[in-house]
Design a protein around this motif. Structure first.
Motif, mmCIF file in Angstrom:
data_model
loop_
_atom_site.group_PDB
_atom_site.id
_atom_site.type_symbol
_atom_site.label_atom_id
_atom_site.label_comp_id
_atom_site.label_asym_id
_atom_site.label_seq_id
_atom_site.Cartn_x
_atom_site.Cartn_y
_atom_site.Cartn_z
ATOM 1 N N LEU A 1 3.497 -25.363 71.349
ATOM 2 C CA LEU A 1 3.724 -23.956 71.670
ATOM 3 C C LEU A 1 5.083 -23.781 72.358
ATOM 4 O O LEU A 1 5.340 -24.343 73.424
ATOM 5 C CB LEU A 1 2.610 -23.442 72.589
ATOM 6 N N ALA A 2 5.943 -22.974 71.743
ATOM 7 C CA ALA A 2 7.289 -22.760 72.271
ATOM 8 C C ALA A 2 7.525 -21.306 72.694
ATOM 9 O O ALA A 2 8.469 -21.034 73.432
ATOM 10 C CB ALA A 2 8.324 -23.145 71.222
ATOM 11 N N SER A 3 6.673 -20.370 72.241
ATOM 12 C CA SER A 3 6.909 -18.956 72.523
ATOM 13 C C SER A 3 5.595 -18.245 72.836
ATOM 14 O O SER A 3 4.629 -18.357 72.073
ATOM 15 C CB SER A 3 7.585 -18.283 71.317
ATOM 16 N N ILE A 4 5.567 -17.520 73.965
ATOM 17 C CA ILE A 4 4.392 -16.741 74.372
ATOM 18 C C ILE A 4 4.850 -15.330 74.711
ATOM 19 O O ILE A 4 5.713 -15.130 75.568
ATOM 20 C CB ILE A 4 3.702 -17.353 75.609
ATOM 21 N N ASP A 5 4.268 -14.329 74.042
ATOM 22 C CA ASP A 5 4.561 -12.919 74.312
ATOM 23 C C ASP A 5 3.259 -12.223 74.674
ATOM 24 O O ASP A 5 2.402 -11.990 73.816
ATOM 25 C CB ASP A 5 5.194 -12.259 73.085
ATOM 26 N N LEU A 6 3.098 -11.890 75.975
ATOM 27 C CA LEU A 6 1.907 -11.200 76.464
ATOM 28 C C LEU A 6 2.289 -9.850 77.085
ATOM 29 O O LEU A 6 1.610 -9.353 77.985
ATOM 30 C CB LEU A 6 1.183 -12.073 77.498
ATOM 31 N N ASN A 7 3.335 -9.249 76.593
ATOM 32 C CA ASN A 7 3.821 -7.970 77.093
ATOM 33 C C ASN A 7 2.756 -6.873 76.961
ATOM 34 O O ASN A 7 2.012 -6.810 75.987
ATOM 35 C CB ASN A 7 5.078 -7.602 76.294
ATOM 36 N N TYR A 8 2.690 -6.013 77.998
ATOM 37 C CA TYR A 8 1.860 -4.802 77.966
ATOM 38 C C TYR A 8 0.382 -5.124 77.786
ATOM 39 O O TYR A 8 -0.280 -4.689 76.862
ATOM 40 C CB TYR A 8 2.341 -3.871 76.848
ATOM 41 N N ASN A 9 -0.148 -5.916 78.715
ATOM 42 C CA ASN A 9 -1.572 -6.194 78.754
ATOM 43 C C ASN A 9 -2.112 -5.895 80.148
ATOM 44 O O ASN A 9 -1.451 -5.199 80.933
ATOM 45 C CB ASN A 9 -1.839 -7.638 78.326
ATOM 46 N N ASN A 10 -3.290 -6.382 80.461
ATOM 47 C CA ASN A 10 -3.935 -6.085 81.740
ATOM 48 C C ASN A 10 -4.155 -7.346 82.563
ATOM 49 O O ASN A 10 -5.177 -7.498 83.224
ATOM 50 C CB ASN A 10 -5.284 -5.384 81.510
ATOM 51 N N ILE A 11 -3.213 -8.260 82.509
ATOM 52 C CA ILE A 11 -3.373 -9.548 83.177
ATOM 53 C C ILE A 11 -3.071 -9.380 84.659
ATOM 54 O O ILE A 11 -2.011 -8.897 85.045
ATOM 55 C CB ILE A 11 -2.438 -10.601 82.551
ATOM 56 N N MET A 12 -4.024 -9.785 85.499
ATOM 57 C CA MET A 12 -3.910 -9.647 86.944
ATOM 58 C C MET A 12 -4.015 -11.022 87.591
ATOM 59 O O MET A 12 -5.082 -11.616 87.600
ATOM 60 C CB MET A 12 -5.014 -8.747 87.494
#
Length: 1000
Positions: A103-114
């Motif tokens: 895994l080289a790229s992670i995009d978790l933009n605009y979520n509800n991660i707290m």
């Protein structure tokens, strides 16, 4: 076959078998790895509570199936990228994600991660791209973040990170993009970033809590940097000359800081620079005379203190498309060479001291779109070729000394939306084609010397026609009934004659009608009742006669009526008493009889002057008493009644004071208090208690208690104290709930939430001690505006909206469980000495035990006008009831209206939705006292956001997170986009005067 040949053949066979075996094993390994990683992805989905957005992640016997999912990218059957923006993912990032070994790229933009920064990612040894923006991460960025040594892209924008940006950031040597926009960092600007030699994009904007810092000298080492966005980062001092060492810069934004000094020449020596944005600083000095940046396409130095003139060399910028210098102190003439730049589309020079004539070649060689030169000292005529390119959206040149006629070419300019040339010395007739220009919505030409008559046909889009204080003549044509979209018709002080045509009442959206100081005669139209939206009607100083129509009293929105200085006669219809009309004038007519009883108070004492036949039943207005002589002394008994009432009132106050003083002493003052500290306390119990004895310290009262301003040290160090008095035997469960709620709220630490310092309690009372907010509440400021004319200007109102939204956003998304305020209103938004907004009064707040699950309450609590409709029906509470209430606050800020007063039959929210859906002009809904040219576009966006928040269906309202994002981007919300809305370069800039040249 020879022995050698046999050996070679055997060797070849063996090699083939080895290759085949390797391929077989490799395939088997790939199949095994694929099956294992597919299983990991399924576990991830389950860990994130199976979001519907990735419901298609289903375990399959096909080991490569997952590589076909749109969110997954594979190489050789192994996952290398996870693209999961806006997938409603909750929870945290689990360690198992790094079991995807490639895994080289992670995009978790605009979520509800707290959560805090996910150190679990340290095990992703090949990670190069990480986007965690627009979530709810809290805490600090870890000091060992350089463990992610292969990162090339890091985006932590729009979270709640705080504290220092760690020096370890400077050790991420592979970084090309670093974005830390819109967090809550309160340390120093990270000089170590200057070590990132490969950095191309650096965005640190909207972190106004950074400690005041000069431009970091280490940044001169960023020789590959193309974009530097440091808007609102608390920069001070001058822009350094060494900025010229950042040779790759294409876009520089240092706006909304506290920079001082002159614009350095170095800025114009950057050959790759395409845009400079330095607005809203305190820069002084002149614009440099030497300009060599031949590639420069945009200059924005607006909202500073620049002096001097525009360099004549500006004409050498052959690629310049935008010249934005508004709100400075620039003077002298505008260089003629500007008009010869063939790429020029945007000229905004308003709010300076420019004199002389305008460059006559403006628009002649380029496709000019924006032309805004208002509020200067310009003379001469408007350029003749402004619309040669056919794309001109607006001519905004009010408040100058321009003369001559409007250019004839404007009559053939169908792209025009607005012409605003008020307060000049322009003469002649309006070009005939301009009246009917295809897209024209606002024609504002008041305070000039124009002549001619009104046309029979105007543009179908015309909503605002302002022609007051000119020399127009003739009759108002009966074809006025075809001007269906007109909301403002201002034609005061001209030479119009004839009657007021009945056809004028056919305009359903008309909100302002000003025909005063003309030569109109005849009676008022009888069909006035159709003016449902009319708020202002001024027909004074004409020659109108006949009776006042009863129908005026039934106009639901009318709040200004002036019929003075005419020849009206007869009785005043009693129906006029139905009007809620603070601005009311019927003086200098021939009216007779008694006035409606609703007007018999001092507020209307000058409303009926010079009507000898009028009388009143009281002496509260300047009329004689009905049935008596004017100088009658019959008012004496009323005066006696008033004096007696005051005496009784004073006596009651004295008795109450003596009783209270006796009870105070009997109970030993306020007794002993138990103190629970939530912040560092540097005062004693008695410091607070003594302050409660003086009623002069009382600054407010509400359903939950009284609020006092107490000087805890005796040296002007104030706190706010809410005194809550309980029943003698409070219910135990309610007491436990209160204590748990206060304890939870005491842990909230956010810049836009009022700090609870401590709680002092005893059996029958509680004292909640908060930080003191010097500027009181938003409600008080809006109320001052309504009563005394003290104005809270729009920039402050917008800043308050942003701050309050950020506080609510943290409550909803940054707290676990989320906190629902339940009583969001302007009186619960407090303002510190700098007008920073903070949410206060959590007496009704509820914690949702499980996010997304609405709770219910046993009774409705809150404030009328702010209630969400579903709350009144079901008593169910979730985050969307706060969103609705906040939307009402936005509508208050933009319209100046009260929350429970949209019109006679609707609340503000209901009225605004109905007003907008009816196709009315948003501009006419705004508070007139803050409606300035340079703010209207932003006001439009905030008004539309208020509509978005107050939709009837909760599911259609945005989250507070989305509200904050829309406000920070300073653009219109979804479904309310203007068809001509600008699409900037993605850095949250919308031009200050876009309303002038964009459709609303």
């Amino acid at each position: 076959m020879s022995k050698m040949s046999k050996t070679a053949a055997v060797s070849l066979i063996l090699q083939f078998n080895v290759v085949f075996l390797v391929l077989l094993l490799s395939h088997a390994s790939s199949q095994f790895r694929g099956a294992r990683e597919q299983a990991i992805l399924i576990k991830l989905k389950e860990y994130w509570e199976n979001p519907a957005s990735i419901s298609h992640w289903i375990l399959s016997s096909n080991s490569t199936n997952h590589c076909g999912w749109p969110e997954v990218t594979c190489i050789d059957n192994s996952v290398t990228e996870l693209k999961l923006p806006n997938k409603s993912i909750n929870g945290i990032i689990p360690a198992l994600i790094c079991q995807l070994q490639n895994l080289a790229s992670i995009d978790l933009n605009y979520n509800n991660i707290m959560s805090e920064f996910p150190k679990t990612l340290y095990n992703c040894s090949k990670l190069e791209y990480l986007d965690l923006s627009q979530n709810y991460f809290v805490g600090t960025i870890p000091d060992d973040i350089d463990t992610l040594g292969r990162l090339r892209y890091l985006d932590l924008t729009s979270n709640n990170f705080s504290g220092e940006v760690p020096s370890a950031i400077g050790s991420l040597q592979e970084l090309t993009t670093l974005r830390l926009v819109a967090n809550q960092f309160n340390g120093s600007l990270p000089h170590e970033i200057g070590n990132l030699s490969k950095l191309e994009i650096l965005d640190l904007a909207w972190n106004s809590e950074f400690k005041p810092s000069k431009f970091p000298s280490s940044f001169k080492n960023l020789t590959k940097l193309k974009r530097l966005w440091m808007s609102a980062t608390n920069l001070i001092g001058e822009i350094p000359d060494f900025i010229a060492d950042m040779t790759a810069l294409e876009l520089l934004d240092l706006s909304r800081n506290k920079l001082t000094g002159e614009i350095p020449y170095a800025l114009f020596l950057l050959k790759n620079l395409k845009g400079i944005h330095l607005f809203d600083n305190k820069l002084s000095g002149e614009i440099p005379q030497v300009i060599r940046a031949s590639n420069l396409t945009a200059i924005d130095l607006s909202q500073n203190n620049l002096t001097g003139r525009i360099p004549s060399d500006v004409g050498k910028l052959e690629k310049l498309s935008s010249l934005v210098l508004y709100f400075n102190q620039l003077s002298d003439e505008i260089p003629e060479s500007i008009g010869r730049i063939s790429t020029l589309a945007d000229v905004r020079l308003f709010g300076n001291r420019f004199s002389g004539t305008l460059p006559q070649d403006l628009g002649r060689y380029s496709m000019l779109e924006k032309f805004e030169v208002c509020s200067n000292r310009l003379t001469g005529t408007l350029p003749k070729h402004l619309c040669n390119g056919g794309k001109l959206l607006g001519v905004v040149a009010f408040d100058n000394n321009l003369a001559g006629e409007l250019p004839a070419s404007l009559g053939n300019c169908n792209s025009l939306l607005t012409v605003d040339v008020r307060r000049n010395g322009l003469t002649g007739r309006i070009p005939s084609g301009l009246w009917t220009s295809l897209n024209l919505s606002m024609l504002m030409i008041s305070d000039n010397m124009f002549t001619g008559e009104l046309p029979r046909k105007v543009s179908d889009n015309l909503s605002r026609l302002e022609i007051s204080n000119n020399r127009f003549s003739g009759e108002i044509p009966v074809e006025v009934k075809l001007w269906r979209n007109l909301t403002v018709f201002s034609a005061s002080n001209n030479f119009f004659n004839g009657t007021i045509p009945r056809e004028l009442t056919a305009l359903p959206s008309l909100s302002t009608l000003l025909l005063d100081q003309n030569q109109l005669h005849g009676s008022l139209p009888s069909d006035i009742i159709s003016w449902k939206s009319l708020r202002t009607l001024n027909l004074s100083k004409n020659q109108l006669s006949g009776q006042i129509p009863e129908a005026i009293g039934f106009l639901p929105s009318l709040d200004q009526l002036d019929l003075s200085g005419n020849q009206l006669s007869g009785h005043i219809p009693s129906q006029l008493g139905l009007l809620r009309c603070p601005d009311f004038n019927l003086s200098s007519n021939h009216l007779t009889g008694s006035i409606p009883k609703e007007f018999e108070n001092g507020a209307y004492s000058n409303s009926f002057l010079n009507n000898p036949g009028l009388c009143a039943s009281t002496a509260n207005v300047k009329l004689h008493i009905c049935g008596s002589q004017r100088n009658s002394l019959l008012s004496y008994p009323q005066d006696l009644i008033w004096i007696s009432s005051i005496a009784v009132f004073v006596l009651c106050l004295l008795v109450s004071f003596l009783v209270a003083k006796f009870c105070w002493k009997k109970n030993g003052g306020l007794g002993r208090w138990e103190i629970t500290e939530y912040q560092t306390v540097n005062f004693k119990e008695n410091d607070i208690v003594v302050g409660l004895k003086d009623q002069k310290n009382k600054i407010g009262a509400g359903g939950s208690g009284e609020v006092y301003r107490v000087d805890k040290s005796g040296h002007g160090d104030f706190v706010a104290v809410k005194w809550i008095r309980n029943k003698k035997n409070p219910e135990r469960e309610l007491e436990k709930e209160f204590q748990a709620e206060v304890k939870t709220l005491s842990r909230i630490k956010h810049l836009n939430i009022v700090k609870l310092i401590c709680c002092m309690s005893r059996e029958d009372s509680k004292l909640l001690v908060y930080e003191y907010m010097e500027n009181g509440s938003l409600y008080q400021w809006l109320n001052k505006h309504r009563t005394s004319g003290i104005i809270l200007d729009w920039p402050k109102r917008f800043g308050i909206a942003v701050g309050a939204a950020q506080g609510l956003c943290y409550m909803h998304h940054g707290c676990s469980p989320p906190i629902i305020h339940r009583d969001v209103k302007s009186s619960n938004i407090l303002l510190d000495s700098e007008f920073n907004a903070k949410i206060a009064d959590f007496g009704l707040a509820k914690m949702l035990i499980k996010q997304g699950k609405p709770a219910t309450v046993s009774s409705v609590a809150g404030s009328f006008g702010y209630f969400a409709p579903e709350y009144l029906r079901t008593w169910r509470i979730d985050e969307k009831i706060d969103v609705y209430s906040f939307g009402v606050v936005l509508l208050e800020l933009t319209t100046g209206r009260k929350p429970n007063h949209g019109d006679e039959h609707r609340s503000l929210a209901e009225w605004a939705q109905h007003y907008y859906e009816g196709g009315n002009s948003i501009l006419d809904a705004f508070d007139e006292d803050v409606k300035e040219a340079c703010h209207l576009n932003q006001m439009c966006n905030v008004f539309k956001l208020g509509l978005y928040c107050t939709r009837t269906l909760p599911s259609l309202r945005p989250s507070m997170r989305t509200v904050v994002q829309i406000l920070l981007k300073n653009g219109p919300p979804p479904d309310y986009q203007s068809k001509n809305a600008e699409k900037e370069y993605g850095m949250a800039h919308l031009s200050s005067c876009n309303h002038i040249v964009h459709s609303v």
